[in-house]
Structure formats: structure tokens, C-alpha cells
Write a protein that holds these residues in place. Sequence first.
Motif, PDB file in Angstrom:
ATOM      1  N   TYR A   8     -17.611  -5.650  69.484  1.00 49.90           N
ATOM      2  CA  TYR A   8     -16.459  -6.534  69.413  1.00 49.90           C
ATOM      3  C   TYR A   8     -15.466  -6.207  70.517  1.00 49.90           C
ATOM      4  CZ  TYR A   8     -18.262  -7.314  64.739  1.00 49.90           C
ATOM      5  OH  TYR A   8     -19.057  -7.616  63.689  1.00 49.90           O
ATOM      6  N   PHE A   9     -14.660  -7.201  70.898  1.00 50.41           N
ATOM      7  CA  PHE A   9     -13.557  -6.997  71.817  1.00 50.41           C
ATOM      8  C   PHE A   9     -12.271  -6.927  71.010  1.00 50.41           C
ATOM      9  CE2 PHE A   9     -16.533  -9.373  74.605  1.00 50.41           C
ATOM     10  CZ  PHE A   9     -16.744  -8.364  75.527  1.00 50.41           C
ATOM     11  N   ARG A  10     -11.400  -6.001  71.383  1.00 52.69           N
ATOM     12  CA  ARG A  10     -10.110  -5.874  70.719  1.00 52.69           C
ATOM     13  C   ARG A  10      -9.084  -6.670  71.504  1.00 52.69           C
ATOM     14  NH1 ARG A  10      -8.949   0.250  69.471  1.00 52.69           N
ATOM     15  NH2 ARG A  10      -7.197  -0.775  68.505  1.00 52.69           N
ATOM     16  N   ILE A  11      -8.402  -7.568  70.826  1.00 58.54           N
ATOM     17  CA  ILE A  11      -7.346  -8.380  71.431  1.00 58.54           C
ATOM     18  C   ILE A  11      -6.054  -8.054  70.691  1.00 58.54           C
ATOM     19  CG2 ILE A  11      -6.545 -10.716  71.915  1.00 58.54           C
ATOM     20  CD1 ILE A  11      -9.485 -11.578  71.842  1.00 58.54           C
ATOM     21  N   PRO A  12      -5.002  -7.645  71.415  1.00 52.12           N
ATOM     22  CA  PRO A  12      -3.740  -7.306  70.750  1.00 52.12           C
ATOM     23  C   PRO A  12      -3.188  -8.486  69.938  1.00 52.12           C
ATOM     24  CG  PRO A  12      -3.717  -6.574  73.035  1.00 52.12           C
ATOM     25  CD  PRO A  12      -4.949  -7.410  72.857  1.00 52.12           C
ATOM     26  N   CYS A  13      -2.713  -8.202  68.743  1.00 52.46           N
ATOM     27  CA  CYS A  13      -2.171  -9.246  67.868  1.00 52.46           C
ATOM     28  C   CYS A  13      -0.998  -9.974  68.507  1.00 52.46           C
ATOM     29  CB  CYS A  13      -1.720  -8.632  66.548  1.00 52.46           C
ATOM     30  SG  CYS A  13      -3.085  -8.089  65.531  1.00 52.46           S
TER      31      CYS A  13
END
Length: 83
Positions: free
Chosen positions: A20-25
Motif C-alpha cells: 500500500y501507499f501511505r497518503i497523509p490525511c
Amino acid sequence: MPDMKLPSYFHGDEAMQFTYFRIPCQLITHPRFKHLPTDSKLLYGMLLDRMSLSVKNECTSILPPTAPSTPAGPTPTASWRIR
């Protein structure tokens, strides 16, 4: 959708199906970023993933070190080439 039985181990590229890629909220919820296209936010997450890999491999800079700037003089500029 049929039930998917997960194997107890993975071979080769099979492990990549659970990456998965982490995208800042903040990119999703903050009004400042509301105008940005979703593709841009996803690209940011992908670049963030690559950057974390670079940090993990201790490859944090492609630029050569520059001389410290002096308060009286101009800020030095880095000249570099990709080889």
C-alpha cells in the motif's frame, strides 16, 4: 465476488498484491488541498514511498555537499549532473 483463499506463504511478485501507499490525511481533509486532483495526491504518496526507501538504504541526497553560506555573501548554488 468469490471468496479468496490466502496462501500461508507468497512466491515472487505475489507479495506485491498487499503493498500500500501511505497518503497523509491532510491531503484529503484540509481545505487547502481540496483543489488538487486525486492523481496528484496519489503521486505524492508514491514519491513518499520511494523517499522512505531511499532513507532506508541511506541514499538521502543526489546533490554534492555545498559550502556553507556566509551572511555577507550570496547563497551558493549547487551545480550537478545526473550520470
